[in-house]
Write an enzyme that holds these catalytic residues in place. Sequence first.
Site, mmCIF file in Angstrom:
data_model
loop_
_atom_site.group_PDB
_atom_site.id
_atom_site.type_symbol
_atom_site.label_atom_id
_atom_site.label_comp_id
_atom_site.label_asym_id
_atom_site.label_seq_id
_atom_site.Cartn_x
_atom_site.Cartn_y
_atom_site.Cartn_z
ATOM 1 N N HIS A 83 58.670 -10.372 -0.916
ATOM 2 C CA HIS A 83 58.255 -10.669 -2.283
ATOM 3 C C HIS A 83 59.373 -9.846 -3.123
ATOM 4 O O HIS A 83 59.734 -10.171 -4.425
ATOM 5 C CB HIS A 83 56.672 -10.191 -2.598
ATOM 6 C CG HIS A 83 55.834 -11.206 -1.736
ATOM 7 N ND1 HIS A 83 55.144 -10.479 -0.845
ATOM 8 C CD2 HIS A 83 55.544 -12.136 -1.980
ATOM 9 C CE1 HIS A 83 54.284 -11.416 -0.386
ATOM 10 N NE2 HIS A 83 54.463 -12.700 -0.895
ATOM 11 N N GLN A 108 57.204 -25.949 1.826
ATOM 12 C CA GLN A 108 56.557 -25.573 0.269
ATOM 13 C C GLN A 108 57.967 -25.672 -0.827
ATOM 14 O O GLN A 108 57.509 -26.201 -1.745
ATOM 15 C CB GLN A 108 56.104 -24.093 0.303
ATOM 16 C CG GLN A 108 55.620 -23.657 -1.104
ATOM 17 C CD GLN A 108 54.779 -22.269 -1.035
ATOM 18 O OE1 GLN A 108 53.772 -22.381 -0.823
ATOM 19 N NE2 GLN A 108 55.583 -21.272 -1.188
ATOM 20 N N LYS A 147 61.333 -18.954 3.800
ATOM 21 C CA LYS A 147 60.668 -18.927 4.879
ATOM 22 C C LYS A 147 59.531 -20.139 4.868
ATOM 23 O O LYS A 147 59.226 -20.911 5.957
ATOM 24 C CB LYS A 147 59.674 -17.613 5.086
ATOM 25 C CG LYS A 147 58.929 -17.670 6.324
ATOM 26 C CD LYS A 147 58.206 -16.129 6.500
ATOM 27 C CE LYS A 147 56.942 -16.011 5.916
ATOM 28 N NZ LYS A 147 56.226 -16.799 6.138
ATOM 29 N N ALA A 189 49.206 -8.918 -1.495
ATOM 30 C CA ALA A 189 49.768 -8.495 -0.381
ATOM 31 C C ALA A 189 51.102 -8.274 -0.240
ATOM 32 O O ALA A 189 51.697 -8.860 0.964
ATOM 33 C CB ALA A 189 48.810 -9.263 1.173
ATOM 34 N N MET A 243 50.506 -14.644 -3.568
ATOM 35 C CA MET A 243 49.116 -14.491 -3.360
ATOM 36 C C MET A 243 48.688 -12.922 -3.089
ATOM 37 O O MET A 243 47.833 -12.691 -2.056
ATOM 38 C CB MET A 243 48.496 -15.323 -2.230
ATOM 39 C CG MET A 243 48.935 -16.942 -2.609
ATOM 40 S SD MET A 243 47.874 -17.898 -1.748
ATOM 41 C CE MET A 243 48.672 -17.708 0.210
HETATM 42 O O1 PAF Z 1 53.912 -18.962 -1.020
HETATM 43 C C1 PAF Z 1 52.822 -18.274 -1.679
HETATM 44 O O2 PAF Z 1 52.602 -17.195 -1.701
HETATM 45 C C2 PAF Z 1 51.833 -19.472 -2.169
HETATM 46 O O3 PAF Z 1 51.957 -20.928 -1.633
HETATM 47 C C3 PAF Z 1 52.082 -19.598 -3.642
HETATM 48 C C4 PAF Z 1 53.360 -20.432 -4.066
HETATM 49 C C5 PAF Z 1 52.232 -18.298 -4.503
HETATM 50 C C6 PAF Z 1 50.995 -20.852 -4.232
HETATM 51 O O4 PAF Z 1 49.673 -20.244 -4.301
#
Ligand code: PAF
Length: 280
Positions: free
Chosen positions: A37, A153, A149, A32, A30
Site C-alpha cells: 500500500h 480487480q 496483485k 491493515a 481496506m
Molecule cells: O483492493 C482493495 O483493498 C479493495 O478491494 C478496495 C479497492 C479498497 C475496495 O474495497
Amino acid sequence: MRIFPLIKDLRAFLDEQKAGGKRVGFVPTMGALHEGHLSLMRQAKAENDLLVVSIFVNPIQFNNPEDLKKYPRDVEGDKKLLESVGCDALFLPSEDEMYPEPVTKVYDFGDLANVMEGVFRPGHFNGVAVVVHKLFDIVQPDRAYFGEKDFQQLAIIKKMVQMENIPVEIIPCPIMRESDGLAMSSRNVRLTPEQRKNAPFIYQTLREAQRRRKHLCAKPLQQMVINLFDANKNFRLEYFEIVDDQNLQPIQNWNEHVGTVACVAAWMGEVRLIDNIRII
Ligand code: PAF
C-alpha cells in the site's frame, strides 16, 4: 494528516483544495496497511499535489462472512504509516456513512467477471465496483492507484470507470514482494509461522511457469502447475489460469502479440492467497 469520518467534511476540504488548483491522487484501501500500500501512496504523493487515502473494510465485497470477520484491522497502526508517507487526508467512514440505504446496484462486467475470482467469489466484484464508484464520487480524484496483485480487480475497475464515464486516470502499480518472493497482502499476517515459511512456494511456482513457457504450450503448462500444487500438502489450489491480459479469458496458444498473465488463488489453511506473474 486530516482525518474525515464524514463525507460532507471531506468534500468541503477537497472542494477548497481543488479550488486552489491542487490535483488529487487517491489510494482506496481496506486498511491493515503494508509496504505494498505504501508504495502506491508514495507514487500518488509524488505525482499529485494532495494524497487522499480511504480505509473502509467494505462488507459487500466479502462473499464469505468468516473472511470479513477475520479481516485484519489496525487503524492506529495504519494512521502512523499514513503519516510516514505524507498522507494529507484520510477518509475513514463508518458502514452507515457509506451505505445509509441497502445497495441495489448490479453491474454487468460480462466475461471479465466470469472467470477466476468471479467464479470463486460470487458478488465480490459487484461489491468492489459499488464501493470504488462511491469513493470516486466522493473524492473525485485526478488519479487513483491500484496494485497489480489484484489483477482482475484492476481490469474490473478500469471497465467500471469506462462504463460510468468517470473522469479519473487509473494507475496500475507493480506487485510488491517480501524478500522471499511472497506477494505482500494484508492477509499474510493471518498465516501461522509454519505457513508463512511455506508461502513463497506460490511465487516460486509462478516463476517456474514463466521459465517453462518456452518449452510447453499453455494447457500442459497449466497442468504442470496444477500438479505441483496438488503434490504440495500445504496448499489447496483454487485455480491457476493463464489468461489474456485484456479480456482475462484463458488462452489456448502463445501469441507474442497477446499480453499473457498467469493468475493463481490458493488456500493455506483458512487463508486465501492470490498472486500473478506476466508470462508474455
Ligand atoms: O483492493 C482493495 O483493498 C479493495 O478491494 C478496495 C479497492 C479498497 C475496495 O474495497
